[in-house]
Design an enzyme around this catalytic site. Structure first.
Site, short mmCIF file in Angstrom:
data_model
loop_
_atom_site.label_atom_id
_atom_site.label_comp_id
_atom_site.label_asym_id
_atom_site.label_seq_id
_atom_site.Cartn_x
_atom_site.Cartn_y
_atom_site.Cartn_z
N GLU A 476 0.85 -1.18 0.00
CA GLU A 476 0.00 0.00 0.00
C GLU A 476 0.90 1.24 0.00
O GLU A 476 1.21 1.75 -1.04
CB GLU A 476 -0.96 -0.04 1.20
CG GLU A 476 -2.19 0.80 0.93
CD GLU A 476 -3.42 0.34 1.69
OE1 GLU A 476 -3.43 -0.76 2.26
OE2 GLU A 476 -4.39 1.12 1.69
N GLU A 753 -1.90 0.24 13.33
CA GLU A 753 -3.05 0.68 12.54
C GLU A 753 -4.35 0.44 13.31
O GLU A 753 -5.23 1.29 13.34
CB GLU A 753 -3.10 -0.12 11.23
CG GLU A 753 -4.33 0.17 10.40
CD GLU A 753 -4.25 -0.44 9.02
OE1 GLU A 753 -3.57 -1.48 8.87
OE2 GLU A 753 -4.85 0.11 8.09
N HIS A 774 1.31 2.81 11.61
CA HIS A 774 0.32 3.73 11.07
C HIS A 774 0.26 4.90 12.04
O HIS A 774 0.12 4.69 13.24
CB HIS A 774 -1.04 3.03 11.10
CG HIS A 774 -1.65 2.76 9.77
ND1 HIS A 774 -1.17 1.79 8.93
CD2 HIS A 774 -2.73 3.32 9.14
CE1 HIS A 774 -1.94 1.76 7.84
NE2 HIS A 774 -2.89 2.68 7.95
C1 BGC Z 1 -5.24 2.61 4.80
C2 BGC Z 1 -5.78 3.62 5.75
C3 BGC Z 1 -6.77 4.42 4.95
C4 BGC Z 1 -7.92 3.48 4.73
C5 BGC Z 1 -9.16 4.07 4.17
C6 BGC Z 1 -6.37 1.69 4.49
O1 BGC Z 1 -6.04 0.65 3.68
O2 BGC Z 1 -4.13 1.96 5.29
O3 BGC Z 1 -4.94 4.19 6.60
O4 BGC Z 1 -7.04 5.67 5.39
O5 BGC Z 1 -7.49 2.36 4.01
O6 BGC Z 1 -9.91 3.20 3.44
#
Ligand code: BGC
Length: 885
Positions: A476, A753, A774
Site C-alpha cells: 500500500e 493501525e 500507522h
Molecule cells: C489505509 C488507511 C486508509 C484506509 C481508508 C487503508 O487501507 O491503510 O490508513 O485511510 O485504508 O480506506
C-alpha cells in the site's frame, strides 16, 4: 551590545540553498537562545554584479523575509549575510556567516537534456532488469564549478568517476509525474578531474513504473520506460560552460540488479558487477569468472531517447529521503534450519546493509517483517509485498551491499544463505525517510507514555517518505488523505515537514476532480483495483483544507494557504452542492470513524458513530477553516461567505443530530468529541452537557478508547476543554485493549493501525488490513504536546505561545520544546513536595500566555520564566483496578 551569533541564514525551505526553485527566495535566520528582541535587520546580498544592502530595516521579521534585491535568474548565485539590531542598543550585531543562494533551472528553455534509457525490447522480456546509463566526457579547461541537475522516469542514483553523487535515496520521490517531476541539483565540482571523466546512473522502477497498490497492484502508472534525465553543467575559469546532457550520445546496459520493486525488494547478482562502469572507459565491460558479462545481455548499447516536456520539471526545494540512522540487531538467533532471525529492537523503515564474504554464486536472502509470531516472521500483514532482498555473491573477498531502490517496514529480518556465522556489524539496518529537521521534543515522567510518544515519532518518520503515507510495509504505502489530515499537526510539531506536505498538497490539487472531489489517496493510481471507487469522503477529502491550515498554524506562512486555497475552496463548494439547502451532508459512501474499535474487523467503516453526523461536522469545520484562510489572505468577503456557511451547517448539525436533553443521535465517544472540538454546539451549557456525557461514556467503557481515525485526535481535547482532564488521563494511562498504551505493553515500538493489530491473546488480527506502523491513532501526541506538557501556538507560527500545562495522570514532570520560526519555545514542569515548578521559554519578539493550574491567565514577554505554584501531589491512578481491567 553583546555580540550575538546570528544564523544560519537559509532560503525558503531548502536545506542548503542549492537549486532553489524561485527567483526570489525568501530569507530566514535565527537569533541565539536568550537573545533580546530584534528591532531591525540589514541584509547584504553579494552577486557578481555587485553588493547590495537593504540598509537598516526596522522589523522583527526573520522568517521568510522577502528577497530584497532583483530576482535571481537560472543558475544565479548570491551570497547573503545578515546583521540585526536588538533592544540591547544601537550597535548592530556582528554579521552572520554568509550563506549561498543558488537558483535552479528556472526556465524550461534551460533544459537540453532528454530522458534516455535502454533500447532493448524490455517489455517483451519476462523480467525487466533495471538499466544503467552512462557516457564518457572530457574536461579540457580548469573548472570553477559544476552542477548536476537530475531526475528520472523511475528512480536513480548518479555516479561520476566511480563515486556516488549525493546521498539522497529514492529520488525523485513521488509526485503526479505526468504533471510535475522533481529534479535535484548537486554540486559535483569536486567529482571532476582534468582529462577523461565519466558519468552514469543506476535506474530503478520506483513509483513510476513499478507495481503499486493492493490486490496485485498496477504497473507502468506513469509510463513503461525507465529513463534518466540529467544535465551536467561545468563552468570554466574562462567563463565558458560545458554541458553534458542525456541525449543520443549515451549508452545503456542492464546491470547487476536483476529486479527491483518498492514492495517486493531487490535482487542483485554481484557476479554481473562491472565496478568501473561509471569510470572513464567503463563501457568496455568486464566479464565475471562464469562468463557472465557486466553488461549482461550484450554490453553497452546506444540509448533510446525519449520525450519529456521540460515545463513539467520542478526543482525539489525540500530535504530528500536519505539514511538518517543505522541500527545494529539487538538479538541475532541462529535457527535450526541454519537461517538467522534478527531483531532490531525497533520497528523501522529502511533496508539492511550487509558485509559478507563467501563463494561465488552463494545467495544471501533477507526477508523483512514487522512482527514475529511463534519464532517466525509474520508476513500475512504484508499482503502481496514480497519484502525480500537477495544478494548473489561475487565471491572475491569482502563484499558490502545494500539494495538501492526499495525500502521495507520491519523490525525483524531473517537471513538465509549467510556463509558462516553473522559477525557483529555485518548486518545493519539503515533507517530511511525524508530527512526533515527535527523541531519538537516531549518528555514525561511516565515511561509508558514516553514510549508511546517515541512510538509516534518512529511512525511519523517511517510514514514521511517523499509523501505522507498510511503505512510502510504492506502493498500500500499510499498518500491516504485522511491519514495525513489526522497526523499532520503531530508531525509538524516533531519535524519541519512543511516542504513535504507543501509538495504533496500541490499534488492533491492536481489530482482533484473538476467537481472538487479529492481522491482517497494522492497520487492516484489510475485504474487500481479498489474496494471503493473515488468519491468524496469526509475526513479524507478535508485534507485539502485542514492540512494547509495545519501548515499555516505551524509556520505562520500565508503563502502556504495561498498556494492551496483553490482546492480547499473547491472541496467545500462541492460539499455545499452535495448537501444542498439542508446543509446536511447525508448521502453517499463514507469511511466514517474508520477503525472505531467497535466496528467489525472486516468493516472498519461501520463504527458506532453515524457517518453522516461525521460528514456534516467536517463540512462545518472545513467551511470555518476556509473562512479563516480567506481572512488570513485578506479576502474579507470570502471570509464572511464561508463563515456564514459554517454557521448554517453547524445549525443544521444541531437540528439533525442534537436531541432534546443534549444527547446526540449517536451516543458515542466520537460524536461528542467532534461536536465539542469542532464548535458545533451553541452555548456553554450544551457544550458542558456534551462533555459530561462524553466523560460518562468514557467511564462506562472502563476508560477504554472508543474512537477511530476521526475521534482519536479529538477526544482528549474534548474532555480537557469541558473540565474532564482527569478522565482524559485515565484513558491515556489505560493499558487494556483498546487503548493507547495497550500496544506499548505488548512491546510495540511504533503505532499500530488497529487498536488490536496484535490481539490480547497474542494472535495477529486476521484481517488483511493490519499494519504495525500507522500514525493516525498516534495523533494523541498532539495533545501530549499541547496539554500534558502545555505548549501550543496561540497565533499562527507561534508569534504568541500558549502555555497550558495540565498535570495529571500521576505524572510528576513533563516538558516539550519546539523550534518555532522565531526560535526555540519550551515548557517544563515538575511537581515536588506540594509544589508545581514551571519553566517557560519564549523566543525573542514573541509573547506567551500562561494558563497555569489555579491561576488566572497572564501574559509573558520573551525570555525564560520560572514559577512555583502550590500543587497537591496527585496520586497515580491505580493500575489493575476495575477501570483498568
Ligand atoms: C489505509 C488507511 C486508509 C484506509 C481508508 C487503508 O487501507 O491503510 O490508513 O485511510 O485504508 O480506506
Amino acid at each position: 551590545m553583546k555580540q550575538i551569533g546570528i544564523g544560519p541564514v537559509t532560503f525558503e525551505r531548502s536545506p542548503d540553498g542549492l537549486g532553489l526553485g524561485t527567483a526570489c527566495p525568501r530569507v530566514s535566520w535565527t537569533l541565539p537562545d536568550g537573545s533580546a528582541d530584534q528591532r531591525a535587520y540589514e541584509l547584504e546580498v553579494h552577486r557578481v554584479t555587485g553588493t547590495t544592502s537593504t540598509g537598516r530595516v526596522p522589523s522583527p521579521e526573520r522568517s521568510l523575509v522577502p528577497w530584497p534585491v532583483e530576482p535571481l535568474r537560472s543558475r544565479d548565485r548570491a551570497r547573503v549575510r545578515v546583521r540585526v539590531w536588538t533592544d540591547d542598543g544601537l550597535v548592530p550585531s556582528r554579521w552572520s556567516q554568509p550563506a549561498w543562494a543558488e537558483a535552479a533551472l528556472l526556465e524550461p528553455a534551460d533544459w537540453v537534456a532528454r530522458p534516455v534509457g535502454g533500447a532493448w525490447p524490455e517489455l517483451e522480456l519476462a523480467d525487466r532488469r533495471p538499466a544503467r546509463v552512462r557516457r564518457d566526457f572530457t574536461v579540457d579547461r580548469p573548472v570553477v564549478a559544476a552542477r548536476l541537475y537530475a531526475t528520472a522516469h523511475g528512480l536513480y542514483e548518479a555516479e561520476i568517476n566511480g563515486v556516488r553523487v549525493g546521498d539522497d535515496a529514492l529520488s525523485p520521490g513521488w509526485t503526479v509525474y505526468g504533471k510535475r517531476l522533481k529534479y535535484r541539483t548537486y554540486d559535483v565540482t569536486s567529482h571532476l578531474v582534468p582529462g577523461r571523466n565519466a558519468i552514469g546512473a543506476w535506474l530503478g522502477d520506483g513509483w513510476y513504473r513499478g507495481r503499486l497498490g493492493f490486490n496485485g497492484g498496477t504497473r507502468d502508472i506513469y509510463g513503461s520506460d525507465q529513463s534518466w534525465l540529467a544535465q551536467l553543467e561545468i563552468r570554466h575559469d574562462d567563463g565558458s560552460v560545458t554541458t553534458i546532457a542525456t541525449d543520443e550520445s549515451w549508452q545503456a546496459a542492464p546491470g547487476p540488479i536483476l529486479t527491483s520493486g518498492l514492495y517486493d525488494g531487490e535482487v542483485h547478482d554481484a557476479r554481473l558487477a562491472d565496478p568501473a562502469w561509471s569510470r572513464p572507459g567503463g563501457a568496455d565491460g568486464q566479464c565475471g569468472p562464469d562468463g557472465l558479462c557486466g553488461s549482461g545481455s550484450g554490453g553497452w548499447t546506444p540509448v533510446v531517447v525519449r520525450d519529456r516536456d521540460p515545463a513539467t520539471l520542478e526543482p525539489d526545494a525540500g530535504p530528500p529521503v536519505r539514511c538518517t540512522q543505522e541500527i545494529a540487531p539487538a538479538v541475532v538467533t541462529l535457527r535450526d534450519d541454519g537461517s538467522y532471525l534478527l531483531d532490531f529492537g525497533q520497528n523501522l523503515v529502511g533496508r539492511l546493509a550487509i558485509t559478507v564474504s563467501g563463494s561465488p554464486g552463494g545467495c544471501v536472502t533477507l526477508h523483512h517483517a514487522e512482527v514475529v509470531i511463534d519464532g517466525d516472521l509474520a508476513t500475512d500483514p504484508l499482503r502481496q509485498a514480497r519484502a525480500t532482498d537477495e544478494y548473489i555473491l561475487r565471491g572475491d573477498g569482502t563484499e558490502r551491499w545494500e539494495p538501492r531502490f526499495t525500502i521495507h517496514g520491519f523490525r525483524y529480518a531473517t537471513v538465509n544463505g549467510w556463509p558462516g556465522a553473522i559477525a557483529p556489524g555485518s548486518v545493519v539496518a539503515r533507517v530511511y525517510h525524508t530527512d526533515m529537521p527535527p523541531t519538537g521534543e516531549f518528555a514525561c515522567s511516565d515511561p509508558l507514555i514516553q514510549r508511546l510518544h517515541n512510538n509516534v515519532r518512529w511512525s511519523v518518520r517511517g510514514n514521511l517518505v517523499a509523501i505522507p503515507t498510511d503505512c510502510p510495509a504492506r502493498d500500500e504505502r499510499l498518500g491516504w488523505t485522511g491519514d495525513a489530515q489526522v497526523f499532520a499537526p503531530t508531525a509538524l510539531f516533531m519535524y519541519d515537514c512543511t516542504a513535504l506536505f507543501d509538495s504533496w498538497l500541490t499534488d492533491v490539487g492536481l489530482e482533484q476532480f473538476p467537481d472538487g472531489t479529492i481522491p482517497w489517496y494522492v497520487p492516484v493510481i489510475p485504474g487500481a483495483p479498489m474496494w471503493t471507487p473515488i468519491r468524496p469522503g469526509a475526513g479524507w477529502g478535508d485534507a485539502a483544507v485542514l492540512v494547509p491550515a495545519a501548515l499555516y498554524q505551524a509556520t505562520g506562512d500565508p503563502e502556504l494557504l495561498r498556494r492551496h486555497y483553490r482546492p480547499a475552496r473547491a472541496w467545500v463548494d462541492l460539499i455545499a452542492r452535495l448537501a444542498g439547502p439542508s446543509r446536511l451532508w447525508d448521502t453517499g459512501f463514507q469511511l466514517g470513524d474508520w477503525l472505531d474499535p467497535t466496528a467489525p474487523a472486516d468493516d472498519p467503516a461501520a463504527g458506532a458513530t453515524n457517518p453522516y453526523l461525521i460528514a456534516t461536522a467536517y463540512f462545518a469545520w472545513s467551511a470555518r477553516h476556509v473562512s479563516l484562510t480567506a481572512r488570513a489572505l485578506g479576502d474579507l468577503a470570502g471570509a464572511a461567505v464561508y463563515q456564514a456557511l459554517a454557521d448554517e451547517v453547524a445549525a443544521a448539525f444541531r437540528g439533525r443530530y442534537l436531541l432534546d436533553g443534549g444527547r446526540l443521535v449517536s451516543d458515542s465517544q466520537t460524536a461528542y468529541a467532534i461536536a465539542i472540538v469542532f464548535g458545533l454546539l451553541d452555548g456553554a451549557s450544551l457544550v458542558q452537557r456534551a462533555g459530561d456525557r462524553l466523560a460518562e461514556l468514557v467511564r462506562d467503557n472502563g476508560y477504554r478508547i472508543g474512537t477511530g481515525f476521526v475521534g482519536t485526535p479529538l477526544i482528549c481535547d474534548a474532555l480537557t476543554s469541558t473540565g474532564h482532564v482527569a478522565d482524559a488521563y485515565r484513558m491515556l494511562t489505560q493499558t487494556h485493549c483498546p487503548s493507547w498504551l495497550y500496544p506499548v505493553t505488548r512491546g510495540a515500538t511504533t503505532v499500530w493501525e488497529r487498536w488490536d493489530s496484535l490481539r490480547p491473546d497474542g494472535t495477529l488480527n486476521p484481517d488483511g488490513m493490519t499494519s504495525f506502523n500507522h500514525v493516525a491513532l498516534g495523533s494523541v501526541a498532539d495533545w501530549l504536546h499541547r496539554t500534558v506538557a502545555g505548549l501550543a501556538p496561540a497565533e499562527p507560527g507561534y508569534r504568541k505561545i500558549a502555555f497550558r500545562p495540565c498535570p495529571g495522570g500521576g505524572l510528576t514532570s513533563a516538558s516539550a520544546s519546539h523550534q518555532t520560526p522565531w526560535g526555540r519555545a519550551a515548557i517544563s514542569w515538575r511537581i515536588t513536595a506540594g509544589e508545581l515548578a514551571v519553566d517557560m521559554t519564549i523566543p525573542p519578539n514573541c509573547t506567551g500566555s500562561a494558563h497555569l493550574p489555579g491561576r488566572d491567565p497572564f501574559e509573558l514577554p520573551a525570555g525564560t520564566h520560572h514559577l512555583v505554584l502550590p500543587h497537591p501531589l496527585e496520586q497515580a491512578p491505580p493500575l489493575g483496578d476495575d477501570t483498568n481491567a
